[in-house]
Design a protein around this motif. Structure first.
Motif, short mmCIF file in Angstrom:
data_model
loop_
_atom_site.label_atom_id
_atom_site.label_comp_id
_atom_site.label_asym_id
_atom_site.label_seq_id
_atom_site.Cartn_x
_atom_site.Cartn_y
_atom_site.Cartn_z
N LYS A 129 -25.72 21.52 19.09
CA LYS A 129 -25.82 22.53 19.15
C LYS A 129 -24.09 22.84 19.89
O LYS A 129 -23.08 24.15 18.82
N ALA A 130 -23.67 22.42 20.91
CA ALA A 130 -22.63 22.70 21.60
C ALA A 130 -21.58 22.19 20.97
O ALA A 130 -20.84 22.45 20.87
N LYS A 131 -21.40 20.76 20.46
CA LYS A 131 -20.21 20.17 19.92
C LYS A 131 -19.86 20.97 19.25
O LYS A 131 -18.44 20.96 19.06
N PRO A 132 -19.89 22.27 18.25
CA PRO A 132 -18.79 22.69 17.37
C PRO A 132 -18.46 23.92 18.01
O PRO A 132 -17.15 24.37 18.06
N GLN A 133 -18.81 24.42 19.16
CA GLN A 133 -18.50 25.87 19.93
C GLN A 133 -17.16 24.91 20.27
O GLN A 133 -16.49 25.53 20.92
N LEU A 134 -17.80 23.50 21.39
CA LEU A 134 -16.63 22.96 21.56
C LEU A 134 -15.34 22.81 21.26
O LEU A 134 -13.73 22.50 21.24
N GLU A 135 -15.80 21.95 20.34
CA GLU A 135 -14.42 22.18 18.97
C GLU A 135 -13.36 23.27 18.95
O GLU A 135 -12.18 22.69 19.00
N LYS A 136 -13.86 24.42 18.33
CA LYS A 136 -13.47 25.30 18.82
C LYS A 136 -12.59 25.76 19.50
O LYS A 136 -12.02 26.50 19.29
N ALA A 137 -13.50 24.95 20.55
CA ALA A 137 -12.42 26.12 22.04
C ALA A 137 -11.46 25.21 22.84
O ALA A 137 -10.50 25.93 22.56
N VAL A 138 -11.19 24.12 21.81
CA VAL A 138 -10.60 23.21 22.01
C VAL A 138 -9.47 23.37 21.39
O VAL A 138 -8.36 23.31 21.82
N GLU A 139 -10.51 23.73 19.97
CA GLU A 139 -8.93 24.03 18.82
C GLU A 139 -8.53 25.29 19.09
O GLU A 139 -6.99 25.18 19.39
N GLN A 140 -8.44 26.51 19.88
CA GLN A 140 -8.38 27.06 19.89
C GLN A 140 -7.27 27.33 21.11
O GLN A 140 -5.83 27.70 22.00
N GLY A 141 -7.94 26.12 22.16
CA GLY A 141 -7.07 25.84 23.83
C GLY A 141 -5.58 25.21 23.43
O GLY A 141 -4.55 26.05 23.67
N PHE A 142 -5.40 24.17 22.55
CA PHE A 142 -4.36 23.97 21.61
C PHE A 142 -3.03 24.69 21.17
O PHE A 142 -1.95 24.83 21.61
N GLU A 143 -3.97 25.44 20.48
CA GLU A 143 -3.75 27.05 20.04
C GLU A 143 -2.37 27.55 20.86
O GLU A 143 -1.44 28.01 20.48
#
Length: 151
Positions: free
Chosen positions: A50-64
């Motif tokens: 459940k947490a993996k998609p949210q973490l991936e999205k947060a990492v993507e936004q962090g890189f952006e």
């Protein structure tokens, strides 16, 4: 005299029997532990899924965000990081100082650059600290009243 015919392609039938080695005490203990922990590992796997998609999205936004930071972000980050290192340098001695000083210095540094967010965090933290202290006071008071002998 007749010669026996030997087949090159067939082999005599053998009777084989598989014998499993008995489990050692260690193997039995590990097996029991695995069966006992199975619900918890399943819960962890479900939580991770459940947490993996949210973490991936947060990492993507962090890189952006790091690719296109606002003006002055890196100098501010440097000052806040330096404050943390300075706090770690000054926190010689106890382990509590090594936790409090860097966090405190970084908090002070961050509050210089982000005062509105610091006020919001301080309000929430103050309210939470007040609630915890009130709960502690009530717990101690109830223990005190329960343990006083009446003469």
């Amino acid at each position: 005299m007749k010669m026996p015919i030997l087949s090159l392609y067939s082999s005599p039938a053998r009777e084989t029997k598989y014998v499993e080695n008995p489990q050692t005490q260690l193997e039995e203990g590990v097996s029991h532990l695995r069966h006992a922990m199975e619900p918890y590992t399943a819960w962890c796997q479900d939580l991770y899924a459940k947490a993996k998609p949210q973490l991936e999205k947060a990492v993507e936004q962090g890189f952006e965000f790091l690719q296109n930071p606002p003006d002055g972000f890196y100098p501010r980050l440097g000052v806040i990081g330096f404050a943390g290192i300075l706090g770690l340098f000054l926190a010689r001695g106890s382990k509590i100082k090594k936790l409090v000083y860097p966090a405190g210095f970084m908090g002070i540094g961050a509050s210089m650059y982000y005062p509105q967010q610091a006020v919001a965090v301080a309000k929430v933290a103050g309210t939470q600290l007040y609630d915890w202290s009130l709960q502690g006071y009530i717990a101690v008071e109830s223990l005190w009243k329960d343990n006083i002998p009446i003469c």
